[in-house]
Design a protein around this motif. Structure first.
Motif, mmCIF file in Angstrom:
data_model
loop_
_atom_site.group_PDB
_atom_site.id
_atom_site.type_symbol
_atom_site.label_atom_id
_atom_site.label_comp_id
_atom_site.label_asym_id
_atom_site.label_seq_id
_atom_site.Cartn_x
_atom_site.Cartn_y
_atom_site.Cartn_z
ATOM 1 N N ASN A 57 0.858 -1.085 -0.255
ATOM 2 C CA ASN A 57 -0.212 0.013 -0.015
ATOM 3 C C ASN A 57 0.870 1.269 -0.007
ATOM 4 O OD1 ASN A 57 -1.766 2.154 0.547
ATOM 5 N ND2 ASN A 57 -3.049 0.701 1.697
ATOM 6 N N LEU A 58 0.947 1.837 -1.140
ATOM 7 C CA LEU A 58 1.796 3.002 -1.364
ATOM 8 C C LEU A 58 1.489 4.188 -0.227
ATOM 9 C CD1 LEU A 58 2.709 3.855 -4.974
ATOM 10 C CD2 LEU A 58 4.485 3.210 -3.200
ATOM 11 N N LEU A 59 0.344 4.296 -0.308
ATOM 12 C CA LEU A 59 -0.368 5.416 0.724
ATOM 13 C C LEU A 59 0.448 5.262 2.165
ATOM 14 C CD1 LEU A 59 -2.073 7.893 1.503
ATOM 15 C CD2 LEU A 59 -3.916 6.248 2.177
ATOM 16 N N TYR A 60 0.647 4.003 2.595
ATOM 17 C CA TYR A 60 1.186 3.916 3.846
ATOM 18 C C TYR A 60 2.859 4.657 4.197
ATOM 19 C CZ TYR A 60 -2.834 1.343 5.347
ATOM 20 O OH TYR A 60 -4.226 0.750 5.563
ATOM 21 N N TYR A 106 3.834 7.082 2.681
ATOM 22 C CA TYR A 106 3.994 8.416 2.375
ATOM 23 C C TYR A 106 4.564 9.359 3.667
ATOM 24 C CZ TYR A 106 2.135 13.411 0.667
ATOM 25 O OH TYR A 106 2.147 14.621 0.470
ATOM 26 N N PRO A 107 5.602 9.883 3.281
ATOM 27 C CA PRO A 107 6.438 10.491 4.340
ATOM 28 C C PRO A 107 5.627 11.507 5.210
ATOM 29 C CG PRO A 107 7.338 10.973 2.326
ATOM 30 C CD PRO A 107 6.059 10.389 1.872
ATOM 31 N N LEU A 108 4.633 12.319 4.922
ATOM 32 C CA LEU A 108 3.803 13.353 5.690
ATOM 33 C C LEU A 108 3.179 12.442 6.751
ATOM 34 C CD1 LEU A 108 2.933 16.227 3.569
ATOM 35 C CD2 LEU A 108 4.879 16.018 4.970
ATOM 36 N N LEU A 109 2.770 11.197 6.645
ATOM 37 C CA LEU A 109 2.258 10.147 7.658
ATOM 38 C C LEU A 109 2.995 10.189 8.860
ATOM 39 C CD1 LEU A 109 0.820 7.608 5.459
ATOM 40 C CD2 LEU A 109 -0.539 9.371 6.639
ATOM 41 N N ILE A 110 4.410 10.468 8.667
ATOM 42 C CA ILE A 110 5.488 10.100 9.807
ATOM 43 C C ILE A 110 5.456 11.524 10.801
ATOM 44 C CG2 ILE A 110 7.696 9.706 10.515
ATOM 45 C CD1 ILE A 110 6.304 7.690 9.017
ATOM 46 N N GLU A 111 4.719 12.780 10.451
ATOM 47 C CA GLU A 111 4.843 13.705 11.025
ATOM 48 C C GLU A 111 4.161 13.790 12.496
ATOM 49 O OE1 GLU A 111 3.202 17.398 9.442
ATOM 50 O OE2 GLU A 111 4.515 18.575 10.942
#
Lengths: 282, 143
Positions: free
Chosen positions: A160-163, A165-170
């Motif tokens: 799942n590419l969405l997971y 996505y770097p900004l999910l780490i913010e």
């Protein structure tokens, strides 16, 4: 120059494949990889011939999503034991397995042989900002451990590419300020999103593992010269970038050569190839 | 007529490495029991080559340097793209092209159970994309 490769998957090592037929199949199923299986001795010679004096080897627990560990923490431990001066481990664990995952952290992370955890939300099937995982992040922060987390592209179309996505780490970078977080692959192709986090949070770093747009030289030219600009990298990211190869998808030697080839200040190259990793590992 | 075959493995130690495999070839010929015939040495890899030449330190460096000049790493190669079958980027067209230039096999005569080879001649595997473990197939045909 002494070089530290912060992104090595020890998954084509003969000693791991012996008695573990699942591994070969898993290399195809998970990573789509067809690479030759090499004795550990040859792998060690390879690293040394490239000037790599420390290699951070990564575990990955895919038992819930693919029924396999690539490799298991026991196997990582075995490899590190054979070359303790060369290898440092980041264990694999399934963060959705609560106490079991916390037990793995307690069991392995000793700040000597094992310094942290590697997670791959895309392949492991979890959102990194899922609050059920926060106890894991909290435990790592309390222990002063490292979190290397996959961000960016994956060739595996089941992931799942969405997971990644770097900004999910913010939210994690923001809440766990003492947790050293390394975003892999500079989040390519979401490079600017990854850089946003690295600039905004002191505890966020970027590894440059693997090549996505051609040879390592082609890729670094596109990323560092055409996309970011050398001056920006030297001025803003000198202390934020870690060298990584993503072996065996790409050999350390070819990646090192590509870094050396860049028209970049030699001190910045040294920071990327060695100093930033030393700082984080200390 | 006897036909005998064996795989042998050799390890390269550098990104470009010449490995003298003459003794290994001789041992396979011994094991084959063939007294008079021919031995073929064939590499199983497309980024390696097999040559017969002199084992002299300067010359082995010259061979590597000369081939590097003929086929430089920095060329623009169509091979350099993501190779879905391998699950990784292909980045070593130059190694394949150098392999084509030197060839992937050689043959030597066998007489009285020994390979016929000049005093200065050695059989080499050249690895253009090492270090790695490499497989070579040696086939002995004769009586």
């Amino acid at each position: 120059m002494v070089i530290i490769d912060f992104h090595v998957h020890p998954i084509n090592i003969e000693e791991i494949h012996k008695g573990n037929p699942q591994m070969t199949t898993a290399l195809r199923d998970v990573y789509n990889l067809r690479v030759s299986i090499q004795p550990l001795r040859v792998f060690v010679d390879q690293l040394k011939s490239f000037g790599v004096s420390k290699a951070v080897i990564l575990g990955l627990d895919l038992s819930r999503t693919y029924g396999v560990k690539l490799p298991s923490n026991e196997e990582l431990d075995r490899i590190i034991s054979m070359h303790p001066d060369l290898f440092i481990g980041l264990i694999g664990l399934d963060p959705l397995r609560g106490d079991e995952a916390l037990d793995e952290i307690e069991k392995y992370i000793d700040h000597r042989r094992f310094k942290g955890v590697k997670l791959n939300p895309s392949l492991q099937g979890f959102r990194p900002d899922d609050e059920r995982i926060y106890p894991i992040y909290e435990s790592l922060e309390d222990m002063g451990a490292i979190l290397t987390i996959h961000t960016g592209f994956s060739w595996n179309i089941r992931s799942n590419l969405l997971y990644s996505y770097p900004l999910l780490i913010e939210p994690i970078a923001s809440k766990f300020k003492e947790l050293r977080i390394i975003l892999t692959h500079m989040g390519w192709p979401w490079i600017w999103e990854s850089i946003c986090l690295a600039l905004r949070y002191e505890n966020v770093y970027l590894d440059i593992a693997d090549t996505f747009t051609g040879t390592p030289k082609d890729h670094f030219k596109k990323v560092f010269i055409e996309t970011l600009g050398i001056r920006f990298v030297e001025a803003f990211l000198k202390d934020k970038i870690l060298f990584g190869s993503n072996h065996p998808r790409m050999e350390s030697g070819k990646m090192i050569e590509a870094i050396q080839y860049l028209p970049m200040d030699s001190e910045v190259k040294e920071s990327i190839l060695r100093l930033n990793a030393l700082y984080i590992l200390s | 007529m006897k036909i005998y075959g064996e795989y042998i493995k050799v390890e390269s130690r550098k990104d470009e490495d010449l490995i003298d495999i003459t003794d290994l070839v001789s041992k396979v010929v011994d094991r084959s029991g063939v007294s008079d015939g021919i031995v073929m040495i064939y590499t199983m890899h497309t980024t390696t080559g097999i040559v017969v030449n002199e084992s002299e330190k300067g010359l082995t460096k010259d061979i590597v340097r000369f081939l590097s000049k003929l086929v430089p790493e920095d060329g623009e190669y169509m091979h350099h793209h993501f190779f879905r079958e391998d699950g990784r980027m292909a980045v070593n067209a130059w190694a394949h092209l150098r392999s084509i230039l030197v060839g992937m096999h050689t043959s030597l005569p066998i007489s009285k159970g020994k390979i016929v080879i000049g005093t200065r001649q050695k059989v080499f595997l050249i690895d253009f994309d090492g270090p790695q473990t490499r497989s070579i197939y040696i086939q002995v045909i004769g009586i």
